[in-house]
Scaffold this active site. Structure first.
Site, short mmCIF file in Angstrom:
data_model
loop_
_atom_site.label_atom_id
_atom_site.label_comp_id
_atom_site.label_asym_id
_atom_site.label_seq_id
_atom_site.Cartn_x
_atom_site.Cartn_y
_atom_site.Cartn_z
N GLU A 82 7.56 4.51 4.14
CA GLU A 82 6.52 4.94 5.08
C GLU A 82 6.22 3.83 6.08
OE1 GLU A 82 2.90 4.89 2.00
OE2 GLU A 82 2.32 4.60 4.07
N CYS A 116 3.56 7.52 0.09
CA CYS A 116 4.25 6.92 -1.05
C CYS A 116 5.25 7.86 -1.72
CB CYS A 116 3.23 6.44 -2.08
SG CYS A 116 1.95 5.40 -1.37
N HIS A 246 2.31 6.71 -10.09
CA HIS A 246 2.25 5.98 -8.82
C HIS A 246 1.04 5.06 -8.94
CE1 HIS A 246 1.80 4.76 -4.78
NE2 HIS A 246 0.72 5.48 -4.57
N LYS A 255 -7.59 5.60 -14.93
CA LYS A 255 -8.35 6.83 -14.77
C LYS A 255 -7.46 8.07 -14.87
CE LYS A 255 -12.01 4.83 -11.91
NZ LYS A 255 -12.75 4.86 -10.64
#
Ligand code: ACO
Length: 447
Positions: A82, A116, A246, A255
């Site tokens: 990216e 990503c 990721h 989390k």
């Protein structure tokens, strides 16, 4: 073709790095904000002699050399990135000199871009090609390469940089369970790069966290549905040995894993009595409420802690040490798993979750296999040599990191400059940028 997947891997990250603790002190934020709050230890960054092209040249040539692959044996080359260097000319074409030198110009594939996620798109293209009727028997090669830099502010500590190269073919030690892919794609403005004059993204940090978790939930649900239909039994976290995410920063990975534990309780798929007891009360929340509920977040992280240590912690080394590598982040987390566990992975199932803002996401599954030399898990670990690469890095104070960013801001999109050509930090065999001429043409050399 059977057991198509990843045969070989190589990772490169810049040798220049900065401790997150020193950035905390420099930024005057609370001690622990980046190291505990975000869960990050260190961040790699490109100095003016490195960029996404030099890093990918290094990763590709090193992979070919270390596994003894003749460049003529590559039939498809796909790049995920990216980081925009040129709005037309693909990064893939910058890698072609390695192959042209050996007389191989018959190589399909260009670049894939969406935050990503581009590396995953590139990987799927190569795997699909090997599984298709247009496959000509040669290898696919996937490259994920990015330099993650943010404007001054809360997001800056979540930068990083790396390139990863992966060789694709049949009978792989890292084989796709292609039937179990599950995706979630939607239109959101959580992180994007509309300003073509700047390398920095526009980012809504809080929104990007929620978008990531929503995509995770949706992919997991579809993944479990597909698994249930094909296998005739319910999927739960117990059905995979490792979960790789990721990794923009480690706290989000903690989390995310906790969220999957909650999802298992919601789906009535959990056999974990403590999880059912502690998280059961939250199952009546609407899904919107569940993303905002701090008590649920904390309870889930607490309940998931010991399973996190077993199923996720071994995947966190490189992302914590190098930072967000955008397209390379998920695969750097996976490389950490191979580094830590290569001798015991055979037969294991590894669940991968890829997220790219905007947004695009896929959950997919690997089955780890014995493989044949040089394509074995232990040889991949040996070639990547992660410990040594981390050890050989040089730490810089925040002032010098900021100076490097300022110089690159100034040069971004520019022409007519030569770099310092200072290669003291670089290991032999590393490519570096020497010059951008008056026609914007870029020149690289190899140490
Ligand atoms: N000691 C320990 N922990 C602390 C301290 C301290 N002194 N100060 C704050 N914290 C904790 C907070 O409690 C919080 O933890 P929690 O989430 O468990 O409650 C954590 O540190 C983060 O602090 P916040 O104030 O919530 O967030 P901040 O303003 O620092 O921004 C963010 C963090 C949003 C991640 C920002 O860095 C960002 O925008 N990054 C880029 C976007 C991103 O990476 N998104 C992820 C998906 S998209 C992608 O991959 C690009």
């Amino acid at each position: 073709q059977k057991n198509v997947g990843i045969l070989a891997m190589e990772i490169y990250f810049p040798p220049a790095c900065m401790q997150q603790a020193s950035l905390e002190a420099h930024d005057g934020v609370g001690k622990g904000k980046y190291t505990i709050g975000l869960g990050q230890d260190c961040m790699a960054f490109c100095t003016e002699v490195e960029d996404v092209i030099s890093m990918s040249l290094t990763a590709v040539s090193s992979l070919l050399e270390k596994y003894g692959i003749d460049p003529k044996q590559i039939g498809r080359l796909e790049v995920g990135s990216e980081t925009v260097i040129d709005k037309s000319k693909s990064i893939k074409t910058f890698l072609m000199p390695i192959f042209e030198e050996c007389g191989n110009t018959d190589i399909e594939g260009v670049d894939s871009t969406n935050a990503c996620y581009g590396g995953t798109a590139a990987l799927f293209n190569c795997v699909n090609w090997v599984e298709s009727s247009s496959w000509d028997g040669r290898y696919g090669l996937v490259v994920c390469t990015d330099s993650a830099v943010y404007a001054e502010g809360a997001a800056r500590p979540t930068g990083g940089a790396a390139a990863i190269a992966m060789l694709i073919g049949p009978d792989a030690p890292i084989a796709f369970e292609s039937k179990f892919r599950a995706s979630y794609m939607s239109h959101v403005y959580d992180f994007y790069k509309p300003d073509l004059a700047s390398e920095y993204p526009v980012v809504d940090g809080k929104l990007s966290q929620t978008c990531y978790l929503m995509a995770l939930d949706s992919c997991y649900k579809i993944f479990c549905d597909k698994y249930g239909k094909l296998e005739g039994k319910q999927f739960s976290m117990a059905n995979a040995e490792y979960f790789v995410f990721h990794s923009p920063y480690n706290k989000l990975v903690q989390k995310s894993f906790a969220r999957l534990m909650f999802d298992d309780v919601v789906r009535n798929a959990s056999s974990d009595e403590v999880a059912k007891e502690k998280l059961g009360p939250y199952t009546s929340l609407s899904s919107d409420e569940s993303y905002q509920n701090r008590d649920l977040e904390k309870a889930a992280q607490q309940v998931a802690k010991s399973l996190y240590d077993a199923k996720v912690q071994p995947t966190t080394l490189i992302p914590k040490q190098v930072g967000n590598m955008y397209t390379a982040s998920l695969y750097a987390a996976f490389a950490s798993l191979i580094h830590n566990k290569h001798s015991t992975l055979t037969g294991n199932r590894v669940i991968m979750f890829s997220y790219g803002s905007g947004s695009t996401a896929t959950m997919f599954s690997f089955r780890m296999r014995e493989g044949q030399h040089p394509f074995t898990l232990s040889n991949i670990a040996k070639v990547m040599n992660v410990e040594e690469k981390l050890k050989l890095r040089q730490e810089f104070p925040p002032e010098q990191f900021i100076e490097a960013l300022k110089l690159m801001e100034h040069r971004y999109g520019g022409k007519d400059y030569v770099t310092s050509k200072d290669t003291t930090l670089l290991a032999p065999g590393t490519y570096y940028l020497t010059e951008v001429d008056s026609k914007y043409r870029r020149f690289y050399a190899r140490k």
